[in-house]
Scaffold this motif. Structure first.
Motif, short mmCIF file in Angstrom:
data_model
loop_
_atom_site.label_atom_id
_atom_site.label_comp_id
_atom_site.label_asym_id
_atom_site.label_seq_id
_atom_site.Cartn_x
_atom_site.Cartn_y
_atom_site.Cartn_z
N ARG A 270 37.21 46.47 27.54
CA ARG A 270 38.39 47.27 27.97
C ARG A 270 39.60 46.37 28.56
NH1 ARG A 270 38.42 51.11 33.58
NH2 ARG A 270 40.60 52.33 33.03
N GLU A 271 40.60 46.88 28.07
CA GLU A 271 42.10 46.23 28.74
C GLU A 271 43.01 47.04 29.20
OE1 GLU A 271 45.67 43.71 26.47
OE2 GLU A 271 43.94 44.05 25.27
N VAL A 272 43.63 46.93 30.23
CA VAL A 272 44.54 47.81 30.66
C VAL A 272 45.91 46.74 30.80
CG1 VAL A 272 45.33 49.13 32.65
CG2 VAL A 272 43.02 49.46 31.96
N LEU A 273 46.94 47.44 30.51
CA LEU A 273 48.39 47.11 30.60
C LEU A 273 49.41 47.95 31.32
CD1 LEU A 273 50.46 44.82 30.14
CD2 LEU A 273 51.04 45.85 27.92
N ASN A 274 49.75 47.47 32.51
CA ASN A 274 50.68 48.16 33.28
C ASN A 274 52.09 47.45 33.20
OD1 ASN A 274 49.15 50.47 34.58
ND2 ASN A 274 47.94 48.72 35.38
N THR A 275 53.17 48.32 32.78
CA THR A 275 54.23 47.71 32.69
C THR A 275 55.48 48.61 33.17
OG1 THR A 275 53.63 46.61 30.42
CG2 THR A 275 56.00 46.91 30.95
N THR A 276 56.29 47.98 33.89
CA THR A 276 57.57 48.69 34.58
C THR A 276 58.72 48.06 33.97
OG1 THR A 276 56.55 48.95 36.56
CG2 THR A 276 58.91 49.33 36.56
N ARG A 277 59.56 49.02 33.55
CA ARG A 277 60.83 48.39 32.94
C ARG A 277 62.06 49.40 33.55
NH1 ARG A 277 58.52 50.27 27.42
NH2 ARG A 277 57.20 48.57 26.81
N THR A 278 62.93 48.44 34.10
CA THR A 278 64.04 49.31 34.73
C THR A 278 65.46 48.55 34.36
OG1 THR A 278 62.51 49.34 36.68
CG2 THR A 278 65.02 49.80 37.23
N SER A 288 61.05 53.24 33.53
CA SER A 288 59.84 53.53 32.77
C SER A 288 58.50 52.84 33.36
CB SER A 288 60.14 52.77 31.14
OG SER A 288 58.91 52.93 30.55
N GLN A 289 57.72 53.86 33.59
CA GLN A 289 56.43 53.38 34.11
C GLN A 289 55.29 53.71 33.01
OE1 GLN A 289 56.04 52.20 37.42
NE2 GLN A 289 58.16 52.34 37.77
N LEU A 290 54.87 52.44 32.42
CA LEU A 290 53.93 52.55 31.38
C LEU A 290 52.62 51.93 31.66
CD1 LEU A 290 53.46 52.94 28.24
CD2 LEU A 290 54.25 50.62 27.61
N ARG A 291 51.59 52.96 31.32
CA ARG A 291 50.27 52.47 31.40
C ARG A 291 49.40 52.55 30.09
NH1 ARG A 291 46.11 51.44 35.27
NH2 ARG A 291 43.94 52.21 34.53
N TRP A 292 48.89 51.46 29.85
CA TRP A 292 48.36 51.29 28.02
C TRP A 292 46.95 51.04 28.48
CZ3 TRP A 292 46.68 47.19 25.07
CH2 TRP A 292 46.39 47.34 23.91
N ASP A 293 45.82 52.03 28.28
CA ASP A 293 44.24 51.67 28.40
C ASP A 293 43.71 51.43 27.14
OD1 ASP A 293 41.63 51.70 29.24
OD2 ASP A 293 41.94 53.28 30.92
N ARG A 294 43.27 50.64 26.93
CA ARG A 294 42.40 50.27 25.69
C ARG A 294 40.99 50.11 25.85
NH1 ARG A 294 43.90 45.68 21.22
NH2 ARG A 294 42.49 46.36 19.38
N GLN A 295 40.15 50.98 25.48
CA GLN A 295 38.87 50.90 25.57
C GLN A 295 37.97 50.84 24.27
OE1 GLN A 295 37.00 53.70 28.52
NE2 GLN A 295 39.11 54.48 28.94
N GLN A 334 44.79 55.02 25.13
CA GLN A 334 45.67 56.02 25.91
C GLN A 334 46.98 55.35 26.47
OE1 GLN A 334 43.15 58.73 28.37
NE2 GLN A 334 41.33 57.74 27.66
N SER A 335 47.87 56.15 26.24
CA SER A 335 49.29 55.50 26.72
C SER A 335 50.19 56.60 27.27
CB SER A 335 49.98 55.13 25.58
OG SER A 335 51.30 54.59 26.05
N ARG A 336 50.50 56.31 28.58
CA ARG A 336 51.42 57.22 29.41
C ARG A 336 52.64 56.47 29.78
NH1 ARG A 336 49.26 62.10 32.04
NH2 ARG A 336 47.47 62.86 31.06
N ASN A 337 53.62 57.12 29.60
CA ASN A 337 54.85 56.49 29.83
C ASN A 337 55.92 57.43 30.50
OD1 ASN A 337 57.26 54.91 29.70
ND2 ASN A 337 57.45 54.55 27.68
N PHE A 338 56.19 57.36 31.70
CA PHE A 338 57.05 58.14 32.52
C PHE A 338 58.21 57.45 32.47
CE2 PHE A 338 52.74 58.98 34.01
CZ PHE A 338 52.90 60.35 34.17
N GLN A 565 53.12 52.20 19.61
CA GLN A 565 52.19 52.15 20.72
C GLN A 565 52.27 53.58 21.48
OE1 GLN A 565 52.06 48.67 23.31
NE2 GLN A 565 52.17 49.93 25.21
N ASP A 566 53.58 53.96 21.95
CA ASP A 566 53.91 55.11 22.19
C ASP A 566 55.32 55.60 21.60
OD1 ASP A 566 56.07 54.41 23.93
OD2 ASP A 566 54.81 54.03 25.36
N ALA A 567 55.97 56.84 21.90
CA ALA A 567 57.06 57.39 21.58
C ALA A 567 58.23 56.27 21.53
CB ALA A 567 57.67 58.60 21.82
N PHE A 568 58.25 55.34 22.51
CA PHE A 568 59.42 54.20 22.70
C PHE A 568 58.88 53.06 23.04
CE2 PHE A 568 60.83 58.72 24.26
CZ PHE A 568 62.24 58.71 23.32
#
Length: 794
Positions: A270-278, A288-295, A334-338, A565-568
């Motif tokens: 498993r690899e998880v990447l948390n990224t914040t872009r401001t 942008s609050q992005l969490r990318w979870d690769r299992q 799984q990717s979630r980008n707020f 990776q995701d829409a943006f």
């Protein structure tokens, strides 16, 4: 935690004052052709030649511990070579390492032996090479060679692969032959004896990378056959369970040696990447609050090889070898980008079911002809390798923009075949007084043909291609290389080396994106190298070196296609990427148990990476880029001390790095140095079992563009041998506090970016290794001539 490691390191260093009452003598015995010998090592009294202590050795290495005398006569005896006697002074040292001792059929009495190092876990040779002993340490409890390297002193594992602290990216060798990162999986960790970290490689090595890591495996000796079965079970609360089965076998009959291995890995990662872009500006605000979870589910990850070597007279040989790699991995991403702006509050999420299938096959044929008894030889060889990477993505996207929900179904197919041909020839002449002249040539031809199709699937099943992501890509590259290297001896105290490597590169790159653009270029590079080593006294040795190197981009990193990776958020290669060139100098000194070194390197167009703002106000593309230049200074101090029941190796390093950019819009940061601490300790609990404690701390660093947060690791292990060492059982708790993940921040293009990558490095592992059979002096030899090019396949 960082203060605990620092305190532990200082405590262990201070304990050295209590370890000077007894002496340990170690060394390695080899023939003039480099074959490790078997026999007996005897410590005799200088006064009357009476026997003080003795030990037998099967694989060249011997140890004589707890010697109270300050001087001894070392006698080496065997049916393989004549008796050899050496005088050794032990005064003032707890541990003396004689290095490699060359024995001959007609022995002669030798004079006093000069000591080249006195450390048990790692030894710094006169040429500055750091040799790390792996066998019987916590390093040997690793599930792979990759993991051994990540635990070794001064070796750093990060997003860019393996690097050496203070120097940079490293290339890999196995028993002196270049290998790829994928090839590491086919080597059993239980077979690794030692590791050489070469920060100033001579011109005979490929010019790639800023350092060389040479992995040395154990030599099999007794007659017939030998096999090792290694079964590992790993459990991580973060990712789940995994198993790894490794089988290595060697057989010898007459002049024919056969060697093969098989490695199978199953389980989860498993690899998880948390990224914040401001973007903080009021007129262009975005968060942008992005969490990318690769299992990852390892369906079938296997490495396998089979080779045969035919021994000729005088150490000559001819060999053929096949290496294969098969990887089937299913990913659930799984990717979630707020994203929040002045006009919207949105959630962009996607779930990707990905099938990865990778195949790598290589056939190597080569021969080595010994030309005289001094060790002169001619090598001719070649390798043909094929690499194919297929990826199929089934993407389901669910977006919520200002309470309006949209759903899309996307698909992607990638196919990336690569063919590489690499012939090579080397000639080495050894002079009677010890000088060594080498020169050689190499040709590498790489052909890459890749296609990526990306499309949206409508409700009726129709496919609508995305022209921004669909791409046909080809890359043809030819590199012609020639080198010359001379290693000479001025007198018994001074040795030196001079080398020059020339490489001519021609490439043609085609991409259908950029309006079907074609890129071509031809360039020539020269890589000079020089070093000198001075033995000022038996206790003090000095050295200096200059090297020049090149780091070429991987083939895939040159393709400009956008990978979803995701829409943006996308990743993409860069066809404008230039190789990185490095010039480095290093000074070193070894005084008794202490080794010191310091150096400086200048990087031209260093390769890096960043999230670059895309065409859309909310989109970012992760891509490789070139910076303008870089400067790097470093200094390292290493020491080891031991008693019969306790051994401790420690290293303290500091580096100061600065990266300068003028084209990518980075915001400059204040530059700060980085501290690196390493400790490796082994405690023998009588004859019951041994305990091992390994820890390292990598401090925070600012290079002027990037700021890296600190991280550290603590590993505890125990091992026990049974049935006359036929079975070994090891238990390891790795990264006990789960603190070894990379993280940091940087500012580029008015955007502040914070990132953190987390892997399943905190695990518990049980390893059972069974060794059976007998094999006398396996002479199997093979050299991979095409691994330089294969290493750029990622």
């Amino acid at each position: 935690m960082r203060y605990t490691l620092i305190s532990l390191l200082l405590t262990l260093l201070s304990a050295h004052a209590f370890t000077q009452d007894r002496h340990t003598l170690t060394g390695r015995v080899a023939s003039p052709t480099g074959e490790l010998q078997m026999g007996n090592a005897l410590a005799l009294s200088v006064r009357d030649s009476s026997l003080l202590q003795g030990a037998s050795f099967l694989e060249g290495d011997f140890t004589l511990a707890d010697l109270p005398q300050h001087e001894v006569l070392l006698k080496l005896t065997s049916i393989q070579f004549g008796d050899t006697i050496l005088y050794v002074s032990l005064a003032g040292r707890s541990r003396v390492d004689l290095g490699t001792l060359i024995v001959r059929d007609n022995p002669e009495l030798l004079g006093e032996v000069e000591i080249t190092g006195d450390v048990p876990l790692f030894t710094t040779r006169a040429d500055g090479v750091l040799q790390v002993n792996v066998a019987n340490t916590v390093l040997a409890t690793s599930s792979s060679v990759q993991e051994i390297l990540s635990r070794s002193p001064n070796v750093i594992s990060d997003d860019n692969g393996l690097s050496v602290f203070g120097r940079g990216q490293a290339i890999l060798y196995l028993n002196g032959k270049r290998i790829t990162q994928e090839r590491l999986g086919s080597v059993s960790a239980a077979q690794v004896k030692s590791i050489e970290i070469i920060t100033n490689p001579p011109a005979s090595y490929d010019a790639e990378g800023q350092a060389v890591i040479n992995i040395i495996t154990k030599a099999d000796m007794p007659d017939g056959y030998r096999a090792t079965v290694n079964q590992q079970g790993t459990w991580s609360q973060y990712a789940g369970g995994a198993t790894n089965t490794q089988i290595n076998a060697t057989a010898k009959k007459g002049r024919i040696d056969v060697a093969g291995n098989f490695d199978l890995r199953r389980g989860n990662e498993r690899e998880v990447l948390n990224t914040t872009r401001t973007r903080p500006a009021d007129t262009d605000y975005m968060n942008s609050q992005l969490r990318w979870d690769r299992q990852r589910d390892y369906k079938d990850v296997s490495n396998y090889s089979l080779g045969m070597s035919y021994a000729l007279r005088g150490g000559s040989y001819a060999s053929v070898e096949y290496n294969g790699f098969h990887e089937r991995i299913d990913d659930d991403l799984q990717s979630r980008n707020f994203i929040t702006t002045h006009t919207e509050d949105s959630r962009y999420s996607s779930r990707t079911a990905r099938i990865n299938l990778t195949r790598n096959n290589a056939v190597t044929v080569n021969s080595k002809t010994m030309l005289d008894t001094l060790g002169s030889y001619l090598f001719v060889g070649g390798q043909l390798s094929t690499y194919s990477w297929y990826r199929d993505d089934d993407i389901r996207e669910n977006n919520l923009v200002n309470n309006d929900e949209t759903i899309r179904v996307l698909g992607s197919h990638q196919n990336n075949p690569i063919k590489i041909l690499s012939p090579q020839a080397d000639f080495v002449h050894v002079f009677p007084r010890g000088g060594r002249l080498a020169f050689g040539t190499k040709l590498s031809i790489a052909r890459v043909a890749a296609d990526l199709s990306f499309y949206e699937i409508g409700e009726g099943g129709e496919h609508t291609p995305d022209p921004q992501r669909t791409n046909d890509f080809s890359y043809d590259e030819t590199i012609s290389a020639a080198y010359t290297q001379y290693d000479g001896i001025i007198n018994k105290s001074i040795t030196y080396g001079l080398g020059l490597r020339a490489e001519r590169t021609h490439y043609t790159l085609y991409t259908s994106i950029r309006e079907q653009s074609t890129f071509r270029d031809t360039y020539v590079n020269l890589f000079p190298q020089a070093q000198i080593a001075i033995t000022a006294s038996p206790d003090l040795k000095l050295r200096a070196a200059y090297t020049s190197r090149i780091i070429r981009p991987s083939y895939q990193s040159l393709s400009p296609a956008l990978i979803y990776q995701d829409a943006f958020t996308s990743s993409a290669g860069n066809p404008d990427l230039k190789p990185e060139k490095v010039h480095a100098v290093e000074l070193g000194a070894a005084w008794r148990m202490l080794d010191l070194k310091a150096g400086y390197s200048y990087n031209i167009t260093p390769m890096s990476g960043a999230a670059i703002r895309g065409d859309d106000d909310k989109s970012y593309v992760l891509k490789a880029i070139n910076l303008r230049r870089g400067h790097n200074y470093f200094a390292t101090a290493s020491a080891t001390f031991s008693r019969s029941w306790f051994t401790s190796t420690n290293s303290v390093s500091v580096s100061y790095s600065k990266r300068i950019d003028s084209d990518n819009g980075f915001t400059m940061l204040a530059v700060s140095p980085q501290v690196y601490l390493y400790t490796n300790n082994k405690i023998n609990v009588g004859r019951l079992f041994s305990l091992q404690l390994l820890g390292w701390y990598l401090g925070q660093r600012s290079q002027g563009l990037y700021f890296d947060y600190d991280r550290w690791l603590v590993t505890l292990g125990a091992e026990k041998e049974f049935l006359n060492k036929a079975i070994k059982v090891s238990i390891t708790a790795n990264d006990m506090y789960h603190t070894s993940y990379p993280s940091g921040h940087y500012d580029v293009g008015q955007t502040h970016i914070i990132y953190q990558r987390t892997f399943n490095t905190d695990y518990y592992r049980l390893i059972v290794t069974y060794t059976f059979g007998q094999l006398k002096k396996s002479s199997y030899q093979s050299q991979s001539t095409g691994a330089t090019e294969n290493s750029r396949v990622r």
